[in-house]
Motif scaffolding. Structure first.
Motif, short mmCIF file in Angstrom:
data_model
loop_
_atom_site.label_atom_id
_atom_site.label_comp_id
_atom_site.label_asym_id
_atom_site.label_seq_id
_atom_site.Cartn_x
_atom_site.Cartn_y
_atom_site.Cartn_z
N GLN A 31 -0.34 7.22 0.73
CA GLN A 31 0.55 7.13 -0.30
C GLN A 31 2.07 7.52 0.06
O GLN A 31 2.96 7.13 -0.63
CB GLN A 31 -0.07 7.98 -1.46
N LEU A 32 2.15 8.40 1.29
CA LEU A 32 3.48 8.75 1.65
C LEU A 32 4.00 7.42 2.10
O LEU A 32 5.25 7.54 1.86
CB LEU A 32 3.32 9.29 2.86
N GLN A 33 3.63 6.56 2.38
CA GLN A 33 4.20 5.38 3.02
C GLN A 33 4.63 4.63 1.70
O GLN A 33 5.81 3.91 1.66
CB GLN A 33 3.16 4.64 3.79
N ARG A 34 3.78 4.33 0.78
CA ARG A 34 4.32 3.83 -0.23
C ARG A 34 5.44 4.25 -1.05
O ARG A 34 6.43 3.78 -1.68
CB ARG A 34 3.09 3.48 -1.27
N LEU A 35 5.35 5.82 -1.01
CA LEU A 35 6.52 6.58 -1.90
C LEU A 35 7.79 6.07 -0.91
O LEU A 35 8.62 6.19 -1.66
CB LEU A 35 6.27 8.17 -1.64
N ARG A 36 7.64 5.99 0.35
CA ARG A 36 9.02 5.83 0.89
C ARG A 36 9.54 4.51 0.71
O ARG A 36 10.77 4.27 1.05
CB ARG A 36 8.48 5.86 2.65
N GLU B 106 -14.67 -5.91 11.75
CA GLU B 106 -13.41 -6.49 12.11
C GLU B 106 -13.44 -8.00 12.15
O GLU B 106 -12.23 -8.55 12.67
CB GLU B 106 -12.98 -6.02 13.45
N MET B 107 -14.43 -8.98 11.77
CA MET B 107 -14.44 -10.16 11.88
C MET B 107 -14.22 -10.80 10.68
O MET B 107 -14.14 -12.36 10.65
CB MET B 107 -15.94 -10.78 12.30
N HIS B 108 -13.62 -10.21 9.50
CA HIS B 108 -13.60 -10.65 8.31
C HIS B 108 -11.95 -11.15 8.39
O HIS B 108 -11.22 -10.37 8.76
CB HIS B 108 -13.88 -9.84 6.91
N PHE B 109 -11.68 -12.41 7.78
CA PHE B 109 -10.37 -12.70 7.32
C PHE B 109 -9.80 -11.81 6.15
O PHE B 109 -10.37 -11.45 5.27
CB PHE B 109 -10.59 -14.18 7.04
N GLN B 110 -8.60 -11.56 6.43
CA GLN B 110 -7.96 -10.62 5.30
C GLN B 110 -6.77 -11.67 4.57
O GLN B 110 -6.51 -12.68 5.25
CB GLN B 110 -7.10 -9.63 6.13
N PRO B 111 -6.92 -11.18 3.12
CA PRO B 111 -5.86 -12.30 2.46
C PRO B 111 -4.41 -11.98 3.04
O PRO B 111 -4.15 -11.22 3.32
CB PRO B 111 -6.13 -11.54 1.04
N LEU B 112 -3.83 -13.18 2.92
CA LEU B 112 -2.54 -13.20 3.31
C LEU B 112 -1.60 -12.22 2.47
O LEU B 112 -0.63 -11.65 3.17
CB LEU B 112 -1.92 -14.51 3.30
N GLU B 113 -1.91 -11.90 1.40
CA GLU B 113 -1.21 -10.97 0.51
C GLU B 113 -1.06 -9.68 0.87
O GLU B 113 -0.40 -8.81 1.09
CB GLU B 113 -1.65 -11.08 -1.01
N ASP B 114 -2.42 -9.09 1.30
CA ASP B 114 -2.75 -7.94 1.87
C ASP B 114 -1.91 -7.73 2.96
O ASP B 114 -1.29 -6.77 3.54
CB ASP B 114 -4.08 -7.58 2.12
N ASN C 114 1.16 -5.03 3.98
CA ASN C 114 1.03 -4.02 5.17
C ASN C 114 2.08 -4.34 6.18
O ASN C 114 2.59 -3.39 6.74
CB ASN C 114 -0.33 -4.35 5.88
N LEU C 115 2.50 -5.43 6.30
CA LEU C 115 3.87 -5.65 7.10
C LEU C 115 4.88 -4.80 6.53
O LEU C 115 5.77 -4.52 7.02
CB LEU C 115 4.15 -6.99 7.43
N GLU C 116 5.14 -5.15 5.07
CA GLU C 116 6.29 -4.57 4.56
C GLU C 116 6.15 -2.81 4.61
O GLU C 116 7.20 -2.27 4.71
CB GLU C 116 6.33 -5.05 3.05
N ARG D 41 8.13 2.57 8.89
CA ARG D 41 7.12 3.45 9.09
C ARG D 41 7.31 4.08 10.72
O ARG D 41 7.74 3.28 11.45
CB ARG D 41 5.46 3.39 8.81
N HIS D 42 7.01 5.27 10.85
CA HIS D 42 6.90 5.69 12.36
C HIS D 42 6.10 4.63 13.08
O HIS D 42 5.04 4.54 12.83
CB HIS D 42 6.75 7.21 12.51
#
Length: 619
Positions: free
Chosen positions: A423-428, A373-381, A385-387, A392-393
């Motif tokens: 994949q359900l979330q991407r389908l939505r 959990e200490m690694h920086f995540q790319p802003l695109e990802d 994820n926010l989108e 989502r519920h």
């Protein structure tokens, strides 16, 4: 004088406050002993009268009266009223102390702002500081009985050196029906203006700072005057006093020990001395005495403010600061840590334990975080994820984390659940799949932007989207499927028409509905066919043979299709007694195609749902 015991309770120890119980000056015993003795004397007189002076019928009547008083004494809200009153008085007591004018800030600004070591500069500084002390003396003389006894007239003020005779004539010549404690402050401002004109105050900023400090000093004098004028509302004090006194007057009768031979409930003992009633009087009456002492701290009680001491201290310190200490500086020299980059003052043997304590770095200094959990995540990802989490519920993130952490019955089941959830979330949110129609009593089940399936779907299936890498993202206009090979093998023909054609005419919809009703009697099987027939059909062109069934139809996933799985969504359990339809290759290539999968045929005794991983017994 205020009773100070701070040093005696500097360290907490066993029965630390017990030593304070023996003090007399400023104690509750000194304040309350007269009321306590009066209450006990009245209780004893009533008890002797009941026991030795009353006849039997009079005793019976007194006993009923005592039971009645004891029963209804609890209706007096003494604790509630007294608690709020004492809290108000204690807060007011401390606020009055912080409103006492202190000259420390003013004398520092005056000593540094008004320049001149000659007699004229010295005279200006001493006179201005004396005017400030005179203003504080006049207001304390107006609110404190101890100060008024020390300076009963203005002659005493002149004789004490706070005011000259010429200043007294000027002071008494200014006629005003109000308190004139503020007049010395005006004299102060006039002298400050004179010093500015003479150049002894170098700039307007210093003059402004000096006048601001004077206004703060005068504001505290005004607050003392208003605290003296505006007291705690009289009705509040009366209510509290009546509540306490009436309660204990009732207790004089209600708490009497009655004859145990009469068998009254709660009167089995005859102790003569009401121990707990006396303790209750000690606590509640003492509480009221605390409020009585603190409501005006400018009196002469043991815990009242030492106003005369404050006058002496403030006058002496302020005169020293502006006169004797003006321009008096010690010779500057290098300190003993001049060449030490990390100076540390020494410790005595009594304080050596401080060095053994580690320096505090912050409450999160020793906080441990997992490496993953200490690694920086790319802003695109993060943005993606926010989108995805927008629609989502709110509990979906928690559900996904539980799926990844909790052990599953089988590896296949856990993996399928995790893939399906993601994949359900991407389908939505997928813009490619807009609408799926199924003919069921002329109603269409749709999968729009929300990604929801028809509510009446009774079979378990998985919605999947396929496309070839070179295909463009084009809307799905019309997909028709047929089962020619199934007809040749003797299986019932199964077909379903999925349309996303805007502006279809009513005639086409009615024609489709008629063709659907003609073939509703044909049983439909949703189990997959053999791999041989599937491979053969995958090379053939699809034919558009309309069909319907009593259940919503589905797109069937072909295992040999040259495409990649993109979206999956789960629906209720399938009917295992139905034969699977066979799906040929779509009539067009390179475009995005949508299918609805059913469980595989590879397990003869049981089969699983790809989306949920559930096991159902085979037929």
């Amino acid at each position: 004088m205020t009773v100070t015991y701070t040093a005696r309770v500097a360290n907490a120890r066993f029965c630390g406050f017990s030593k304070l119980l023996l003090a007399w000056k400023g104690s509750i015993y000194k304040v309350l002993y007269k009321e306590f003795l009066a209450f006990f004397a009245m209780y004893t007189a009533i008890s002797i009268t009941y026991r030795f002076l009353l006849y039997d019928d009079q005793k019976r009547y007194f006993e009923k009266l005592a039971i009645y008083c004891n029963h209804y004494a609890s209706l007096i809200p003494m604790s509630f009223v007294l608690g709020f009153y004492v809290t108000l008085v204690v807060n007011r007591w401390w606020s009055q102390y912080t409103s006492i004018p202190l000259p420390d800030r003013l004398m520092c600004v005056l000593s540094g702002g008004l320049q001149g070591s000659d007699e004229r500069g010295r005279l200006l500084r001493r006179t201005m500081m004396r005017y400030a002390s005179l203003s504080a003396l006049l207001i304390l003389r107006s609110v404190s009985t101890a100060v008024f006894k020390r300076f009963p007239t203005m002659d005493h003020v002149v004789e004490a050196g706070f005011m000259s005779r010429e200043e007294r004539k000027k002071f008494e010549g200014l006629h005003s029906p109000y308190n004139k404690y503020w007049i010395p402050c005006v004299w102060f401002t006039n002298l400050a203006a004179v010093a500015r004109c003479e150049g002894r105050i170098k700039d307007d900023h210093t003059l402004k700072l000096l006048l601001e400090e004077l206004n703060g000093f005068r504001g505290k004098c005004s607050m003392l005057f208003h605290y003296d004028m505006i007291s705690v509302p009289l009705v509040y004090t009366q209510v509290v006093t009546l509540a306490v006194y009436s309660f204990f007057l009732v207790c004089l009768i209600g708490r009497q020990f009655l004859d145990p031979s009469q068998g009254y409930p709660g009167h089995d003992l005859d102790l003569y001395v009401p121990i707990f009633t006396l303790l209750q009087f000690f606590f509640y009456a003492g509480w009221l005495k605390v409020a009585e002492q603190l409501i005006n701290p400018f009196g002469e009680d043991d815990d009242d403010f030492e106003t005369n001491w404050l006058i002496d201290r403030n006058f002496q310190v302020s005169m020293m600061a502006v006169d004797e200490m003006y321009g008096d500086l010690p010779m500057m020299e290098r300190d003993r840590y001049w060449n030490d980059s990390n100076p540390r003052p020494p410790y005595t043997a009594a304080t050596l334990f401080v060095l053994r304590k580690p320096s505090f770095q912050g409450s999160t200094f020793d906080m441990a975080i997992p490496k993953e959990e200490m690694h920086f995540q790319p802003l695109e990802d993060i943005a993606e994820n926010l989108e995805e989490s927008g629609g989502r519920h709110p509990n979906m993130d928690l559900f996904n984390r539980l799926l990844s952490a909790a052990p599953s019955p089988t590896g296949f089941m856990g993996g399928a659940l995790r893939r399906t959830s993601a994949q359900l979330q991407r389908l939505r949110h997928s813009p490619s799949i807009d609408q799926c129609t199924s003919d069921d009593d002329d109603d269409s089940g749709k999968i729009g932007k929300g990604g929801s399936l028809p509510s009446g779907l009774e079979t378990q299936s998985t919605v999947c989207s396929f496309w070839e890498e070179k295909s463009a993202r084009t809307p799905l206009l019309e997909v028709q499927f047929a089962a020619a090979q199934e007809r040749r093998e003797g299986h019932p023909a199964v077909n379903k028409e999925v349309r996303r054609v805007e502006g279809k005419s009513d005639e086409e919809e009615s024609g489709k509905a008629e063709s659907t009703r003609e073939e509703t009697q044909t049983p439909v099987s949703l189990l997959p066919s053999s791999p041989q027939s599937s491979r053969e059909l995958s090379t053939q062109s699809a034919s558009a043979i309309p069909f319907t069934s009593c259940h919503p139809s589905a797109f069937v996933f072909h295992p040999a299709a040259h495409s990649s799985l993109e979206h999956c969504s789960s629906q209720p359990a399938i009917n295992q007694n139905r034969a699977p339809p066979v799906v040929p290759k779509p009539p067009f290539g390179g475009n995005k195609m949508s299918f609805l999968t059913v469980p595989s045929y590879n397990e003869p005794s049981r089969f699983r749902s790809v989306s949920m991983g559930s096991e159902l017994p085979g037929s």
